[in-house]
Scaffold this active site. Structure first.
Site, PDB file in Angstrom:
ATOM      1  N   LEU A   1       0.846  -1.199   0.000  1.00  0.00           N
ATOM      2  CA  LEU A   1       0.000   0.000   0.000  1.00  0.00           C
ATOM      3  C   LEU A   1       0.877   1.243   0.000  1.00  0.00           C
ATOM      4  O   LEU A   1       1.675   1.447   0.912  1.00  0.00           O
ATOM      5  CB  LEU A   1      -0.909   0.031   1.229  1.00  0.00           C
ATOM      6  CG  LEU A   1      -2.007  -0.995   1.292  1.00  0.00           C
ATOM      7  CD1 LEU A   1      -2.914  -0.726   2.486  1.00  0.00           C
ATOM      8  CD2 LEU A   1      -2.819  -1.031   0.030  1.00  0.00           C
ATOM      9  N   HIS A   2       0.701   2.060  -0.999  1.00  0.00           N
ATOM     10  CA  HIS A   2       1.466   3.300  -1.150  1.00  0.00           C
ATOM     11  C   HIS A   2       0.638   4.226  -2.018  1.00  0.00           C
ATOM     12  O   HIS A   2      -0.495   3.906  -2.382  1.00  0.00           O
ATOM     13  CB  HIS A   2       2.837   3.021  -1.777  1.00  0.00           C
ATOM     14  CG  HIS A   2       2.729   2.354  -3.105  1.00  0.00           C
ATOM     15  ND1 HIS A   2       2.646   3.061  -4.281  1.00  0.00           N
ATOM     16  CD2 HIS A   2       2.616   1.053  -3.436  1.00  0.00           C
ATOM     17  CE1 HIS A   2       2.513   2.209  -5.284  1.00  0.00           C
ATOM     18  NE2 HIS A   2       2.486   0.990  -4.793  1.00  0.00           N
ATOM     19  N   GLY A   3       1.162   5.362  -2.385  1.00  0.00           N
ATOM     20  CA  GLY A   3       0.400   6.392  -3.098  1.00  0.00           C
ATOM     21  C   GLY A   3      -0.336   5.923  -4.339  1.00  0.00           C
ATOM     22  O   GLY A   3      -1.509   6.235  -4.524  1.00  0.00           O
TER      23      GLY A   3
END
Length: 166
Positions: free
Chosen positions: A17-19
């Site tokens: 999970l990241h931008g």
């Protein structure tokens, strides 16, 4: 009903999970749940807490072992939801398939570079062992695409692998 109908997208991204996943993919897919079916993540309480904080507001999260994820999907537990599945690597996909999930399409986003890894395209590297795993996934009839963000054109991973002799 096909139990995979509620899985709107399956992506391999070693950042989990990241931008891009949170801001772009989840919104574009209108996902109501992000699932990370990974034993390593499921066993790491600190990592689970960090990932939950990164998830967008209003989107449910599941950080569960692969076996449990496969069983719950096959049981129809996510019926009516829009599940965006994020896996860490191709081994996770093979494990889910071996557990009975009828996966037909996977998008490969980011897999970081490291010693012994071959850069296949920007932000996508793989070891010879992972290349073999991707070939096995494709040999099982899975379409493997490579698309960093939803606005990028859909390309096929095999084309980049062939260019690098993998």
């Amino acid at each position: 009903m096909n139990p995979m109908d509620d899985i709107v997208h399956i992506r391999i991204d070693d950042r989990l999970l990241h931008g891009q996943v949170v801001g772009m993919w989840t919104n574009t897919l209108q996902a109501t749940r992000i699932m990370i079916p990974c034993d390593r993540v499921a066993e790491d309480e600190v990592l689970r807490k960090v990932l939950r904080m990164a998830a967008p507001a209003g989107v449910k999260t599941s950080f569960i072992p692969a076996e449990r994820a496969a069983r719950q999907i096959m049981e129809g537990r996510y019926q009516g939801q829009r599940v965006f599945m994020v896996c860490e690597n191709p081994a996770d996909i093979l494990r889910l398939m071996d557990l009975g999930l009828p996966i037909t399409k996977v998008n490969v986003g980011n897999i970081g570079g490291a010693e012994g890894r071959i850069a296949v395209k920007t932000s996508l590297s793989m070891s010879p062992e992972e290349a073999k795993m991707f070939h096995e996934i494709m040999d099982r009839g899975v379409e493997v695409t490579s698309q960093m963000v939803p606005a990028d054109p859909v390309t096929h991973l095999i084309d980049f692998m062939k260019e690098k002799g993998l």
